[in-house]
Design a protein around this motif. Structure first.
Motif, PDB file in Angstrom:
ATOM      1  N   PRO A  43     -15.644  11.391  36.750  1.00 32.24           N
ATOM      2  CA  PRO A  43     -15.859  10.512  37.920  1.00 32.24           C
ATOM      3  C   PRO A  43     -16.748  11.138  38.982  1.00 32.24           C
ATOM      4  CG  PRO A  43     -13.545  10.540  37.284  1.00 32.24           C
ATOM      5  CD  PRO A  43     -14.203  11.637  36.510  1.00 32.24           C
ATOM      6  N   ALA A  44     -16.564  12.429  39.226  1.00 31.11           N
ATOM      7  CA  ALA A  44     -17.377  13.093  40.243  1.00 31.11           C
ATOM      8  C   ALA A  44     -18.840  13.177  39.812  1.00 31.11           C
ATOM      9  CB  ALA A  44     -16.830  14.499  40.512  1.00 31.11           C
ATOM     10  N   VAL A  45     -19.073  13.414  38.517  1.00 30.17           N
ATOM     11  CA  VAL A  45     -20.445  13.481  38.003  1.00 30.17           C
ATOM     12  C   VAL A  45     -21.132  12.125  38.157  1.00 30.17           C
ATOM     13  CG1 VAL A  45     -21.850  13.773  35.931  1.00 30.17           C
ATOM     14  CG2 VAL A  45     -19.973  15.349  36.388  1.00 30.17           C
ATOM     15  N   ARG A  46     -20.452  11.063  37.760  1.00 30.51           N
ATOM     16  CA  ARG A  46     -21.030   9.723  37.877  1.00 30.51           C
ATOM     17  C   ARG A  46     -21.296   9.354  39.338  1.00 30.51           C
ATOM     18  NH1 ARG A  46     -20.843   6.869  33.161  1.00 30.51           N
ATOM     19  NH2 ARG A  46     -19.654   7.861  31.486  1.00 30.51           N
ATOM     20  N   GLY A  47     -20.386   9.737  40.219  1.00 27.17           N
ATOM     21  CA  GLY A  47     -20.590   9.454  41.631  1.00 27.17           C
ATOM     22  C   GLY A  47     -21.784  10.191  42.195  1.00 27.17           C
ATOM     23  N   ALA A  48     -21.967  11.449  41.783  1.00 26.39           N
ATOM     24  CA  ALA A  48     -23.101  12.243  42.271  1.00 26.39           C
ATOM     25  C   ALA A  48     -24.429  11.663  41.786  1.00 26.39           C
ATOM     26  CB  ALA A  48     -22.954  13.690  41.814  1.00 26.39           C
ATOM     27  N   VAL A  49     -24.470  11.233  40.520  1.00 33.17           N
ATOM     28  CA  VAL A  49     -25.700  10.650  39.979  1.00 33.17           C
ATOM     29  C   VAL A  49     -26.008   9.319  40.660  1.00 33.17           C
ATOM     30  CG1 VAL A  49     -26.806   9.721  37.910  1.00 33.17           C
ATOM     31  CG2 VAL A  49     -25.443  11.816  37.757  1.00 33.17           C
ATOM     32  N   SER A  50     -24.980   8.482  40.820  1.00 34.50           N
ATOM     33  CA  SER A  50     -25.177   7.163  41.436  1.00 34.50           C
ATOM     34  C   SER A  50     -25.646   7.266  42.880  1.00 34.50           C
ATOM     35  CB  SER A  50     -23.878   6.352  41.375  1.00 34.50           C
ATOM     36  OG  SER A  50     -23.470   6.145  40.046  1.00 34.50           O
ATOM     37  N   ALA A  51     -25.258   8.341  43.547  1.00 35.41           N
ATOM     38  CA  ALA A  51     -25.643   8.503  44.948  1.00 35.41           C
ATOM     39  C   ALA A  51     -27.128   8.821  45.093  1.00 35.41           C
ATOM     40  CB  ALA A  51     -24.813   9.620  45.586  1.00 35.41           C
ATOM     41  N   ARG A  52     -27.745   9.355  44.030  1.00 38.07           N
ATOM     42  CA  ARG A  52     -29.149   9.771  44.130  1.00 38.07           C
ATOM     43  C   ARG A  52     -30.105   8.874  43.348  1.00 38.07           C
ATOM     44  NH1 ARG A  52     -30.591  14.870  45.958  1.00 38.07           N
ATOM     45  NH2 ARG A  52     -28.879  16.233  46.627  1.00 38.07           N
ATOM     46  N   LEU A  53     -29.632   8.253  42.287  1.00 43.59           N
ATOM     47  CA  LEU A  53     -30.509   7.467  41.419  1.00 43.59           C
ATOM     48  C   LEU A  53     -30.058   6.015  41.386  1.00 43.59           C
ATOM     49  CD1 LEU A  53     -30.701   9.959  38.394  1.00 43.59           C
ATOM     50  CD2 LEU A  53     -32.143   9.900  40.447  1.00 43.59           C
ATOM     51  N   LYS A  54     -31.012   5.107  41.238  1.00 47.14           N
ATOM     52  CA  LYS A  54     -30.711   3.674  41.210  1.00 47.14           C
ATOM     53  C   LYS A  54     -30.986   3.041  39.849  1.00 47.14           C
ATOM     54  CE  LYS A  54     -29.592   4.011  45.454  1.00 47.14           C
ATOM     55  NZ  LYS A  54     -28.154   4.125  45.755  1.00 47.14           N
ATOM     56  N   ARG A  55     -31.934   3.579  39.099  1.00 44.36           N
ATOM     57  CA  ARG A  55     -32.258   3.019  37.779  1.00 44.36           C
ATOM     58  C   ARG A  55     -32.578   4.148  36.817  1.00 44.36           C
ATOM     59  NH1 ARG A  55     -36.978  -1.035  37.689  1.00 44.36           N
ATOM     60  NH2 ARG A  55     -36.132  -1.522  35.639  1.00 44.36           N
ATOM     61  N   GLY A  56     -32.419   3.847  35.507  1.00 48.43           N
ATOM     62  CA  GLY A  56     -32.755   4.811  34.471  1.00 48.43           C
ATOM     63  C   GLY A  56     -31.572   5.093  33.566  1.00 48.43           C
ATOM     64  N   ASN A  57     -31.867   5.492  32.331  1.00 48.99           N
ATOM     65  CA  ASN A  57     -30.841   5.958  31.412  1.00 48.99           C
ATOM     66  C   ASN A  57     -30.721   7.469  31.595  1.00 48.99           C
ATOM     67  OD1 ASN A  57     -30.356   3.404  30.296  1.00 48.99           O
ATOM     68  ND2 ASN A  57     -32.056   3.623  28.873  1.00 48.99           N
ATOM     69  N   VAL A  58     -29.601   7.904  32.146  1.00 54.61           N
ATOM     70  CA  VAL A  58     -29.432   9.298  32.546  1.00 54.61           C
ATOM     71  C   VAL A  58     -28.343   9.948  31.688  1.00 54.61           C
ATOM     72  CG1 VAL A  58     -28.935  10.868  34.451  1.00 54.61           C
ATOM     73  CG2 VAL A  58     -30.061   8.678  34.903  1.00 54.61           C
ATOM     74  N   THR A  59     -28.694  11.077  31.081  1.00 58.75           N
ATOM     75  CA  THR A  59     -27.736  11.852  30.298  1.00 58.75           C
ATOM     76  C   THR A  59     -27.475  13.169  31.014  1.00 58.75           C
ATOM     77  OG1 THR A  59     -28.544  10.897  28.219  1.00 58.75           O
ATOM     78  CG2 THR A  59     -27.256  12.918  28.068  1.00 58.75           C
ATOM     79  N   VAL A  60     -26.200  13.428  31.314  1.00 59.04           N
ATOM     80  CA  VAL A  60     -25.802  14.652  32.020  1.00 59.04           C
ATOM     81  C   VAL A  60     -24.951  15.484  31.068  1.00 59.04           C
ATOM     82  CG1 VAL A  60     -24.654  15.615  34.038  1.00 59.04           C
ATOM     83  CG2 VAL A  60     -25.769  13.374  34.188  1.00 59.04           C
ATOM     84  N   GLY A  61     -25.370  16.731  30.826  1.00 61.17           N
ATOM     85  CA  GLY A  61     -24.635  17.619  29.940  1.00 61.17           C
ATOM     86  C   GLY A  61     -24.243  18.909  30.634  1.00 61.17           C
TER      87      GLY A  61
END
Length: 299
Positions: free
Chosen positions: A52-70
């Protein structure tokens, strides 16, 4: 092109590493084109709580795109976070012993049994474990560093895309003004051709009703008039240039304009009835296609 343009690309890659007294870690983030924001998290077993924290951090900075976080952990932390499920392993050993009477079945090896799903599992950590909480906070801080780098990379590529879009908009605008300048002479040429045809009919003795002729002329004028298409093309050029100056995600707006550009260019070509105007219409369609291709990568 103005220096204030701040559009962002949707493609990029970033990596950031960190460590604590217990272990080290490394985040990798990949971003490609997407219609919306699609986040995929690849977290080690036992660290799913960070999702949840990872998704929240990504959503706070990016608005569009297929993003893979590893996230990758060092061996030290992986070992500390795993344990053997002895109850499950003992049950498997008893089950294997029940089949030992059959000589056709080879006895299982311990390393093979340890590889079975569920035998090695994440060690449960107390929720109030201070060291665990500190590691989580440190890992998320490293993630924020990687995200900042990704944003910088996407913005840097956005500068190049903006330059290409600015060039395409200028080209579309120039072609639109060429079509506008050509329209009056085109109408005069078509009118002259129609008058010659009517004169030929009169000379041949064919009856020509003046009212019918006037109606046909009026209908022809409506069919060949491209004033609305030209006005809309100019309006779309102004809107596209304005969106390039906006901060934030403008990709959807530009994509909509690309569709509207194409619609007006198609109508212009269908109404052309003139070689020069047809050539301009085809050049417009080529420039609009290039505009649309670039827009597909804008956030």
């Amino acid at each position: 092109m103005s220096d204030t343009i701040r559009i962002s690309s949707m493609t990029g890659f970033a990596r950031a590493s960190g460590s604590s007294a217990a272990a080290g870690w490394s985040w990798e983030i990949k971003s490609v084109n997407g219609r919306s924001l699609d986040i995929r998290c690849r977290l080690p077993q036992g660290l799913e709580r960070l999702d949840p924290a990872v998704r929240g951090a990504v959503s706070a900075r990016l608005k569009r795109g297929n993003v893979t976080v590893g996230l990758r952990l060092s061996q030290a932390l992986e070992a500390a976070a795993m344990r053997v499920n002895r109850a499950w392993l003992d049950e498997l050993i008893e089950l294997a012993a029940a089949y030992r009477a059959n000589d056709a079945i080879a006895p299982p090896r311990l390393d093979g049994m340890l590889a079975l799903r569920g035998v090695i599992e994440a060690a449960e950590r107390p929720e109030d474990d201070a060291a665990s909480a500190q590691d989580d906070a440190a890992m998320l801080e490293t993630l924020d560093t990687a995200l900042a780098e990704l944003v910088r990379e996407r913005l840097a590529e956005g500068v190049e895309i903006a330059a290409a879009l600015d060039k395409r908009i200028a080209e579309i605008d120039a072609l639109t003004h060429r079509a506008e300048a050509l329209a009056p002479s085109r109408q005069e040429a078509l009118g002259a051709r129609l008058r010659e045809q009517v004169a030929a009919l009169v000379d041949a003795g064919a009856p020509v009703a003046e009212e019918r002729l006037a109606a046909e002329l009026a209908m022809l004028a409506v069919k060949i008039d491209v004033t609305e298409e030209i006005d809309r093309l100019k309006s779309h050029c102004r809107a596209a240039a304005r969106h390039l100056q906006e901060d934030g995600a403008v990709g959807r707006k530009l994509d909509f304009l690309a569709q509207e550009f194409n619609r007006e260019a198609n109508t212009l070509c269908s109404k052309a009835s003139h070689a020069a105007l047809t050539d301009i219409g085809l050049a417009l369609k080529a420039a609009i296609d290039q505009f649309r291709e670039q827009v597909q990568n804008v956030e």
